[in-house]
Each structure stands twice: as structure tokens, then as C-alpha cells.
Design a protein around this motif. Structure first.
Motif, short mmCIF file in Angstrom:
data_model
loop_
_atom_site.label_atom_id
_atom_site.label_comp_id
_atom_site.label_asym_id
_atom_site.label_seq_id
_atom_site.Cartn_x
_atom_site.Cartn_y
_atom_site.Cartn_z
N GLN A 215 52.05 -34.87 -29.23
CA GLN A 215 52.94 -33.72 -29.37
C GLN A 215 53.17 -33.37 -30.83
O GLN A 215 53.08 -32.20 -31.23
N MET A 216 53.47 -34.39 -31.65
CA MET A 216 53.75 -34.11 -33.05
C MET A 216 52.48 -33.80 -33.84
O MET A 216 52.51 -33.03 -34.80
N ARG A 217 51.36 -34.37 -33.43
CA ARG A 217 50.11 -34.00 -34.10
C ARG A 217 49.77 -32.54 -33.84
O ARG A 217 49.34 -31.82 -34.74
N ALA A 218 49.98 -32.11 -32.60
CA ALA A 218 49.75 -30.70 -32.28
C ALA A 218 50.70 -29.80 -33.07
O ALA A 218 50.32 -28.73 -33.55
N PHE A 219 51.96 -30.24 -33.20
CA PHE A 219 52.95 -29.46 -33.94
C PHE A 219 52.52 -29.28 -35.39
O PHE A 219 52.48 -28.17 -35.91
N HIS A 220 52.17 -30.37 -36.05
CA HIS A 220 51.83 -30.30 -37.47
C HIS A 220 50.50 -29.60 -37.71
O HIS A 220 50.37 -28.80 -38.66
N HIS B 225 50.33 -23.64 -28.18
CA HIS B 225 50.16 -25.08 -28.22
C HIS B 225 51.51 -25.80 -28.30
O HIS B 225 51.72 -26.81 -27.62
N THR B 226 52.42 -25.32 -29.13
CA THR B 226 53.73 -25.96 -29.21
C THR B 226 54.50 -25.79 -27.91
O THR B 226 55.25 -26.69 -27.52
N SER B 227 54.31 -24.68 -27.23
CA SER B 227 54.98 -24.49 -25.93
C SER B 227 54.48 -25.50 -24.90
O SER B 227 55.23 -25.93 -24.02
N MET B 228 53.20 -25.87 -24.99
CA MET B 228 52.63 -26.84 -24.06
C MET B 228 53.13 -28.26 -24.34
O MET B 228 53.16 -29.10 -23.44
N MET B 229 53.54 -28.52 -25.57
CA MET B 229 53.83 -29.89 -25.98
C MET B 229 55.30 -30.27 -25.97
O MET B 229 55.63 -31.46 -26.01
N PHE B 230 56.21 -29.29 -25.93
CA PHE B 230 57.63 -29.61 -26.08
C PHE B 230 58.43 -29.18 -24.85
O PHE B 230 58.13 -28.17 -24.22
N ALA B 231 59.44 -29.98 -24.53
CA ALA B 231 60.27 -29.74 -23.37
C ALA B 231 61.19 -28.54 -23.59
O ALA B 231 61.36 -28.07 -24.72
N SER B 232 61.80 -28.09 -22.52
CA SER B 232 62.58 -26.85 -22.56
C SER B 232 63.79 -26.94 -23.49
O SER B 232 64.26 -25.92 -23.99
N ASN B 233 64.31 -28.14 -23.73
CA ASN B 233 65.50 -28.25 -24.57
C ASN B 233 65.20 -28.10 -26.06
O ASN B 233 66.12 -27.96 -26.87
N TYR C 260 41.50 -30.37 -36.41
CA TYR C 260 42.14 -29.92 -35.17
C TYR C 260 41.38 -30.43 -33.94
O TYR C 260 41.98 -30.79 -32.93
N TRP C 261 40.08 -30.47 -34.04
CA TRP C 261 39.26 -30.93 -32.92
C TRP C 261 39.45 -32.42 -32.65
O TRP C 261 39.56 -32.85 -31.51
N PHE C 262 39.52 -33.21 -33.70
CA PHE C 262 39.56 -34.66 -33.55
C PHE C 262 40.96 -35.23 -33.35
O PHE C 262 41.10 -36.33 -32.80
N PHE C 263 42.00 -34.54 -33.77
CA PHE C 263 43.33 -35.13 -33.77
C PHE C 263 44.32 -34.47 -32.83
O PHE C 263 45.49 -34.88 -32.78
N THR C 264 43.91 -33.46 -32.09
CA THR C 264 44.84 -32.83 -31.15
C THR C 264 44.25 -32.84 -29.74
O THR C 264 43.07 -33.12 -29.55
N GLN C 265 45.10 -32.54 -28.77
CA GLN C 265 44.66 -32.37 -27.38
C GLN C 265 45.42 -31.19 -26.80
O GLN C 265 46.43 -30.75 -27.33
N ASP C 266 44.91 -30.66 -25.70
CA ASP C 266 45.45 -29.42 -25.15
C ASP C 266 46.88 -29.56 -24.64
O ASP C 266 47.69 -28.66 -24.80
N ALA C 267 47.17 -30.68 -24.00
CA ALA C 267 48.48 -30.84 -23.37
C ALA C 267 48.87 -32.30 -23.40
O ALA C 267 48.00 -33.18 -23.57
N PRO C 268 50.16 -32.61 -23.25
CA PRO C 268 50.57 -34.02 -23.19
C PRO C 268 50.00 -34.70 -21.97
O PRO C 268 49.71 -34.07 -20.96
N MET C 269 49.81 -36.00 -22.06
CA MET C 269 49.25 -36.77 -20.96
C MET C 269 50.26 -36.87 -19.83
O MET C 269 51.37 -37.32 -20.02
N VAL C 270 49.89 -36.40 -18.65
CA VAL C 270 50.74 -36.48 -17.47
C VAL C 270 50.22 -37.60 -16.58
O VAL C 270 49.06 -37.60 -16.19
N ILE C 271 51.06 -38.54 -16.27
CA ILE C 271 50.64 -39.68 -15.46
C ILE C 271 51.07 -39.43 -14.02
O ILE C 271 52.23 -39.53 -13.69
N SER C 272 50.13 -39.09 -13.19
CA SER C 272 50.46 -38.77 -11.81
C SER C 272 49.21 -38.91 -10.95
O SER C 272 48.09 -38.74 -11.42
N ALA C 273 49.41 -39.20 -9.68
CA ALA C 273 48.28 -39.27 -8.76
C ALA C 273 47.85 -37.89 -8.33
O ALA C 273 46.78 -37.70 -7.78
#
Length: 268
Positions: free
Chosen positions: A19-24, A131-139, A199-212
Motif C-alpha cells: 500500500q505504501m509503496r504504491a502511494f509513494h 491506484h491510491t483508491s485501490m490501496m487505502f480503506a474508506s477512512n 513502478y513495475w518491480f515495486f508495486t502491485q495492482d491491489a492489496p493482497m486479499v486472503i480469501s477462498a
């Protein structure tokens, strides 16, 4: 982190989380792009070298702004289709070419074409906010968006400070003004190119969601193959999942739809 692993705090000095890597990276990339679309500090020298009239300069500015509006629409679609990481990387790498190539302009027409291509880089604003909208919660997403956009817009001030200094440095190396402004434009172009690689090597599209049950377009961790039927995580069904995940409770089957449910685990 919230339940979908979005950051609920902005930790400016933390570079260990996606999240913070995407932000910066997003605000810095926007900062560089905003720096590049401004040629005002060197425009007097460019005008004299290329024998441009005030009307021609005005036309290049209008064209640069107009192309940004059009390209922003396309960039928004690309963010939805392929994600902000690929979109930003492509924009930075491709955009670096006309930035460095503007030094080859020898007429109003070639300078206008280069300005059109550079103006398209202004669409970086869309990717930064996406990208920042994808990485940070609503608060905290509003603060994250405002901060990344504000720091990106500071690129206009960076232009006013650095470009005359870079140009002066070129003159100190013994080159003339006509060649100096062309070399000066190489510097931000190179910075932009390496920012795209980072940007290619140090970021990802969205935070990792752990779910089945992984949602389309979200980075997920899947359950071991021995526990979960392979078809549930088939890419053909739109489940872009990688890695493994452990459940806090046994898997449950719900009716005939064969959908599996698992409690979320939060990555620390």
C-alpha cells in the motif's frame, strides 16, 4: 488494515507494505510527469532557437492540454482492464521517449508533435488517484488521494527550480544555449524512464486479499491444491490467484453451487 487488507493509516516512512509503496511511487511518478509537461522556464530559449511566434507557442499549449483530456479517458479504461501497475509503467516508459526526443525538434511542426506526446503524460493523474483508491480503506482514502495529488502537482514548482539549474549546468559544460536546452530535457526523461522500471518491480495492482472466494481483478492467495478443487481457481473462470493461504476453520460447502468460504486472514 481493514478486512480487505487495505491500509487504514498512512505511514509515510514505511516502504515495506504494498500500500505504501504504491502511494509513494504513484505520487512521485505524477510529480515527474507534472514536471515534464511544463516547459515555461526554458520556453524563451526554445522560442528563439526554433523561431517560434507567440501564436505558435499558444497553439502548442492548447494542443498539449487538449490531448490530455482525450488520453485521460483512455487511461481510465486501461486501469480498469489491465490495472494501474501496467498502465503506469507503460505510460512512463513510452512517455520518456518524446521527452528525450523533443531535443531533436528543428521546426514548429516537430516541436508541436513532441508537445502533443508529452501532453498525454498528464493523464498520469488518473492512474495516481486510481491506484491510491485501490490501496487505502474508506477512512483514509480521501487523505491519501489528496496527498498524492498535491505532492504530484508540486512537480510544477520543481520545473521552475530545477530546469534553469540543469540548463545552467549544461552551459557550464561548455555547450551553447541551442544545444543546452536539448540536453537539459534529457535529464527528466531519464528519471521518468527509471521511475517506470521501478513502478513495475515495486508495486502491485491491489492489496493482497486472503480469501477462498477471489474476486476478479484482485490479487488473491489460494488454498492448497489438496484442499481446494482446481476448477474453483481456474484462470478461465477469472480467478487470478497465486500462492497459498490457510483457513481459520474447515471449509464449508454451500448447496449445489460448490462455492467455498474461508475466514479472512490479515497479512502483517
Amino acid at each position: 488494515m481493514d478486512i480487505r487488507n487495505k491500509a487504514n493509516r498512512i505511514r509515510l516512512f514505511n516502504f515495506s507494505t504494498p500500500q505504501m509503496r504504491a502511494f509513494h511511487f504513484s505520487w512521485f511518478a505524477f510529480h515527474i510527469c507534472f514536471w515534464l509537461v511544463r516547459h515555461r522556464p526554458l520556453m524563451a530559449i526554445v522560442r528563439e532557437d526554433l523561431s517560434l511566434t507567440q501564436t505558435q507557442i499558444g497553439n502548442t499549449i492548447i494542443a498539449s492540454v487538449a490531448i490530455t483530456v482525450i488520453v485521460r479517458l483512455a487511461i481510465g479504461v486501461l486501469c480498469d482492464r489491465i490495472g494501474p501497475r501496467k498502465t503506469y509503467t507503460g505510460l512512463l516508459l513510452l512517455g520518456a521517449l518524446p521527452v528525450m526526443g523533443i531535443g531533436l525538434a528543428d521546426s514548429f511542426e516537430t516541436f508541436l508533435l513532441a508537445r502533443l506526446a508529452i501532453g498525454a503524460i498528464g493523464a498520469s493523474f488518473v492512474i495516481t488517484q486510481y491506484h491510491t483508491s485501490m490501496m487505502f480503506a474508506s477512512n483514509v482514502v480521501g487523505t491519501a488521494n489528496a496527498t498524492s495529488a498535491g505532492w504530484g502537482n508540486l512537480g510544477g514548482g520543481t520545473t521552475q527550480i530545477l530546469m534553469p539549474l540543469i540548463f545552467s549546468g549544461m552551459l557550464m559544460l561548455g555547450v551553447n544555449e541551442a544545444f543546452g536546452w536539448r540536453l537539459a530535457m534529457m535529464v527528466p526523461g531519464v528519471v521518468m524512464f527509471f521511475t517506470g522500471i521501478g513502478y513495475w518491480f515495486f508495486t502491485q495492482d491491489a492489496p493482497m486479499v486472503i480469501s477462498a472466494t477471489c474476486a476478479l481483478g484482485v490479487n488473491c492467495l489460494k488454498l492448497p491444491a489438496k484442499t481446494v478443487p482446481r476448477k474453483v481457481f481456474s484462470r478461465r473462470q477469472g480467478y487470478p490467484c497465486v500462492g497459498t493461504v490457510r483457513c481459520l476453520r474447515p471449509l464449508l460447502w454451500r448447496g449445489a453451487d460448490n462455492q467455498q468460504y474461508c475466514r479472512h486472514l490479515l497479512l502483517r
